[in-house]
Design an enzyme around this catalytic site. Structure first.
Site, PDB file in Angstrom:
ATOM      1  N   GLY A  25       0.853  -1.215  -0.125  1.00 15.73           N
ATOM      2  CA  GLY A  25      -0.142   0.556   0.130  1.00 15.73           C
ATOM      3  C   GLY A  25       1.204   1.091  -0.222  1.00 15.73           C
ATOM      4  O   GLY A  25       0.456   2.209   0.396  1.00 15.73           O
ATOM      5  N   GLY A  28      -0.423   5.445  -0.870  1.00  9.96           N
ATOM      6  CA  GLY A  28      -0.674   5.738  -0.501  1.00  9.96           C
ATOM      7  C   GLY A  28      -0.600   7.219   0.054  1.00  9.96           C
ATOM      8  O   GLY A  28       0.342   7.340  -0.022  1.00  9.96           O
ATOM      9  N   ASP A  51       2.330  -2.347  -4.563  1.00  7.33           N
ATOM     10  CA  ASP A  51       1.112  -1.432  -4.401  1.00  7.33           C
ATOM     11  C   ASP A  51       0.213  -2.573  -5.272  1.00  7.33           C
ATOM     12  O   ASP A  51       0.842  -2.402  -6.797  1.00  7.33           O
ATOM     13  CB  ASP A  51       0.947  -0.024  -4.455  1.00  7.33           C
ATOM     14  CG  ASP A  51      -0.357   0.809  -3.948  1.00  7.33           C
ATOM     15  OD1 ASP A  51      -0.335   1.006  -3.125  1.00  7.33           O
ATOM     16  OD2 ASP A  51      -1.150   0.162  -4.580  1.00  7.33           O
ATOM     17  N   TYR A 160     -16.181  -0.374   8.046  1.00 10.14           N
ATOM     18  CA  TYR A 160     -13.439  -0.110   8.544  1.00 10.14           C
ATOM     19  C   TYR A 160     -14.084  -0.118   9.870  1.00 10.14           C
ATOM     20  O   TYR A 160     -12.672  -0.637   9.979  1.00 10.14           O
ATOM     21  CB  TYR A 160     -14.168   1.476   7.609  1.00 10.14           C
ATOM     22  CG  TYR A 160     -12.800   2.136   7.990  1.00 10.14           C
ATOM     23  CD1 TYR A 160     -11.677   1.207   7.512  1.00 10.14           C
ATOM     24  CD2 TYR A 160     -12.223   3.260   8.595  1.00 10.14           C
ATOM     25  CE1 TYR A 160      -9.999   2.162   7.593  1.00 10.14           C
ATOM     26  CE2 TYR A 160     -10.698   3.614   9.495  1.00 10.14           C
ATOM     27  CZ  TYR A 160      -9.718   3.092   8.537  1.00 10.14           C
ATOM     28  OH  TYR A 160      -8.832   3.763   8.261  1.00 10.14           O
TER      29      TYR A 160
END
Ligand code: NAD
Length: 334
Positions: A25, A28, A51, A160
């Protein structure tokens, strides 16, 4: 408080390179800055950025290896871990709060299966340490809002938050069951000038500075008195690196540590900006993200992080505002 620099500073000395580091990731908001900070400390070639998508401007990743990786593709993850033999994995890929509400089942899949893939591969391949960020979203409307304790009622009401709370429990389970050295922080809203936020409820606190520097009016998607815990990116990087460098015996919390720095409302941040840009204008048009913000803490008790591994933030609201405006002005096209 330090008054000079927006760069992250670890409060503990950087230990020798533990071996290669894999950041999942890496393109980001957090990943870009964490990869750069790791590459600054260790040599760039030892920090592998991964990523699911490449960046348009790969120079932002500061010149080390980059690998395409969908963390849901476990064979590909295994292949990369076998190729580079990372000593540490930072797993940052997730769908954030506002985006997750729009695609709840995919958010659950990415946030849970991605984490479980990383934990399982780490155990099977002998990865020494895993870092995985949690969030203030693990708390819900039943949680005490002010000075929210480390241990308290949780009951998150967003997809989330549910995924982050479940993830915390999985981290603790892998530590207890498999002895995996997995560490985690409950970040508040993260604010930085180097990258744009990725679909969270605290994104307004980044966008507002971009509008202020451009001399534009800002319409805020939260109410003016909506207080949330926030943190300037250099502090988040310091906390992450300090947590990972701390001796294993000082890490007493294996779910995730509360982490605090400042708490403010949209009206507070507008007032802070006006101290430097008196003409700055803001109006308020709350949308569906207001309900998410209302379910989260206003401030956190992070005494466990302070006691266990010496957490100490450097930036308050006005110091962050000054630093953000200085850097965003530098980035403005001439
Ligand atoms: P972001 O959305 O900006 O970045 C996430 C990155 O993950 C993106 O570059 C994306 O391309 C990548 N990604 C998505 N799916 C992937 C996949 N299947 N495989 C590999 N990579 C994939 O998010 P961020 O703000 O950088 O957040 C990083 C972590 O920190 C997340 O776990 C998030 O929950 C947590 N966090 C962030 C904040 C914040 O304010 N930014 C606050 C609390 C917690």
């Amino acid at each position: 408080m330090d008054t000079t620099s927006g760069d992250p500073a670890t409060t503990t000395p950087t230990p020798p390179l533990p071996g290669p580091v894999l950041v999942i990731g890496a393109c980001g908001q957090l990943g870009l800055e964490l990869t750069a900070a790791l590459r600054q400390r260790y040599r760039p070639e030892n920090v592998i950025a991964a990523d699911v998508r490449p960046l348009k401007n790969m120079e932002l990743l500061a010149g080390g290896p980059f690998e395409l990786l969908d963390v849901l593709d476990k064979p590909r993850l295994e292949e990369l871990v076998q190729q580079y033999r990372p000593r540490q994995v930072y797993h940052l890929a997730a769908l954030l709060s506002a985006t997750a509400e729009k695609d709840p089942l995919f958010a659950w899949k990415l946030n849970m299966d991605g984490l479980l893939n990383v934990l399982n591969v780490a155990v099977a391949e002998g990865v020494g340490q895993v870092y995985w960020p949690s969030s203030i979203a693990v708390f819900g409307p039943d949680t005490p809002r002010h000075d929210t304790p480390q241990l308290t009622v949780m009951n998150p009401n967003t997809v989330y938050g549910i995924s982050k709370l479940a993830g915390e429990q999985w981290c603790e389970w892998y530590h207890r069951k498999h002895g995996l050295d997995v560490r985690s922080l409950r970040y508040p809203g993260l604010i930085g000038y180097k990258s744009l936020p990725g679909g969270g409820t605290t994104d307004y606190a980044v966008d507002i500075y971009h509008k202020a520097v451009a001399g534009e009016h800002f319409t805020c998607f939260l109410k003016e008195d909506s207080a949330l815990p926030m943190m300037y990116m250099p502090d988040a990087l310091t906390a992450t690196l300090d947590l990972m460098h701390a001796p294993a015996e000082s890490i007493k919390v294996r779910t995730s540590y509360n982490l605090g720095a400042m708490s403010f409302t949209p009206a507070d941040i507008a007032a802070s900006i006006r101290q430097e840009l008196p003409g700055f204008q803001i109006s308020y048009a709350p949308d569906q993200r207001q309900a998410i913000a209302d379910s989260w803490p206003a401030s956190l008790d992070d005494s466990a992080a302070r006691q266990d591994w010496g957490w100490q933030p450097r930036f308050d609201l006005n110091k962050m505002t000054h630093d953000m405006l200085v850097h965003l002005r530098e980035l403005q096209p001439a």
